[in-house]
Design an enzyme around this catalytic site. Structure first.
Site, mmCIF file in Angstrom:
data_model
loop_
_atom_site.group_PDB
_atom_site.id
_atom_site.type_symbol
_atom_site.label_atom_id
_atom_site.label_comp_id
_atom_site.label_asym_id
_atom_site.label_seq_id
_atom_site.Cartn_x
_atom_site.Cartn_y
_atom_site.Cartn_z
ATOM 1 N N CYS A 13 -13.336 -36.073 -23.339
ATOM 2 C CA CYS A 13 -14.264 -36.734 -22.093
ATOM 3 C C CYS A 13 -15.040 -35.515 -21.822
ATOM 4 O O CYS A 13 -16.368 -35.501 -21.751
ATOM 5 C CB CYS A 13 -13.196 -36.846 -20.924
ATOM 6 S SG CYS A 13 -12.143 -38.311 -21.442
ATOM 7 N N ASP A 27 -10.761 -33.462 -14.256
ATOM 8 C CA ASP A 27 -10.420 -34.465 -15.339
ATOM 9 C C ASP A 27 -10.510 -36.139 -14.963
ATOM 10 O O ASP A 27 -10.233 -36.534 -14.062
ATOM 11 C CB ASP A 27 -8.861 -34.224 -15.618
ATOM 12 C CG ASP A 27 -8.175 -35.350 -16.842
ATOM 13 O OD1 ASP A 27 -8.811 -35.879 -17.390
ATOM 14 O OD2 ASP A 27 -7.067 -35.061 -17.058
HETATM 15 P P1 4NP Z 1 -10.599 -34.214 -21.194
HETATM 16 O O1 4NP Z 1 -9.779 -35.732 -20.686
HETATM 17 O O2 4NP Z 1 -9.638 -33.160 -21.031
HETATM 18 O O3 4NP Z 1 -11.709 -34.102 -20.323
HETATM 19 O O4 4NP Z 1 -10.931 -34.615 -22.611
HETATM 20 C C1 4NP Z 1 -8.497 -35.847 -21.067
HETATM 21 C C2 4NP Z 1 -8.643 -36.747 -22.040
HETATM 22 C C3 4NP Z 1 -7.390 -37.027 -22.796
HETATM 23 C C4 4NP Z 1 -6.088 -36.869 -21.779
HETATM 24 C C5 4NP Z 1 -6.103 -36.123 -20.601
HETATM 25 C C6 4NP Z 1 -7.662 -35.748 -20.270
HETATM 26 N N1 4NP Z 1 -4.866 -37.276 -22.210
HETATM 27 O O5 4NP Z 1 -3.799 -37.155 -21.405
HETATM 28 O O6 4NP Z 1 -4.737 -37.963 -23.179
#
Ligand code: 4NP
Length: 153
Positions: A13, A124
């Site tokens: 993300c 997040d």
């Molecule tokens: P990112 O977001 O750290 O911005 O890529 C996330 C993607 C997946 C998860 C958590 C945050 N997950 O728990 O799968």
């Protein structure tokens, strides 16, 4: 010439978005020759090999920024190969500082520390809506511009 790595938890993300936005900003300013590498990685192994989250891709495309990445996990070698490692939140920062070798060349920082609007944390967006992704996009754009300015470019 610096190499720049963006790091989040999943590398699907926020960090591929920051990578895409920063690379696009660099191209917009004709500064491609000033950076050796612009990449992203995740602290976790959850999504290794995955393409970016559709919501990140959609948000970037809606703002005219192409995204192309395959998720990977941060390695100890990254601390030698990159000059700047920019992360998104305090959890990323403590994970990175824990794995940082003593001999590390890389400076490890929150990307949001560069935000002239003072939004230090790039939250997040995974369990939220598209608006969170747009918010992240705007943060990453402001921080990208601020980083170029900090480098005197
Ligand atoms: P990112 O977001 O750290 O911005 O890529 C996330 C993607 C997946 C998860 C958590 C945050 N997950 O728990 O799968």
């Amino acid at each position: 010439m610096p190499a720049v790595l963006f790091v989040c938890l999943g590398n699907i993300c926020r960090s591929p978005m920051c990578e895409a936005v920063f690379a696009h900003t660099v191209r917009e300013h004709g500064l491609e020759d000033h950076f050796t590498t612009i990449d992203s990685a995740g602290t976790s192994a959850y999504h290794i090999g995955s393409t970016p989250d559709e919501r990140s891709v959609e948000t970037c495309l809606a703002n005219g920024v192409p995204v192309r990445h395959t998720a990977r996990q941060v390695t100890k070698a990254d601390f030698a190969n990159f000059d700047y490692i920019f992360c998104m939140d305090r959890s990323n920062l403590s994970d990175l500082n824990r794995m940082r070798p003593k001999s590390a060349k890389a400076v490890v920082r929150l990307f949001g520390e560069l935000d002239p609007k003072g939004e230090t944390i790039i939250e997040d967006p995974y369990y939220g809506g598209l608006d969170g992704f747009q918010h992240n996009f705007e943060q990453s754009k402001r921080c990208s511009l601020a980083f170029l300015k900090e480098l005197g470019l």
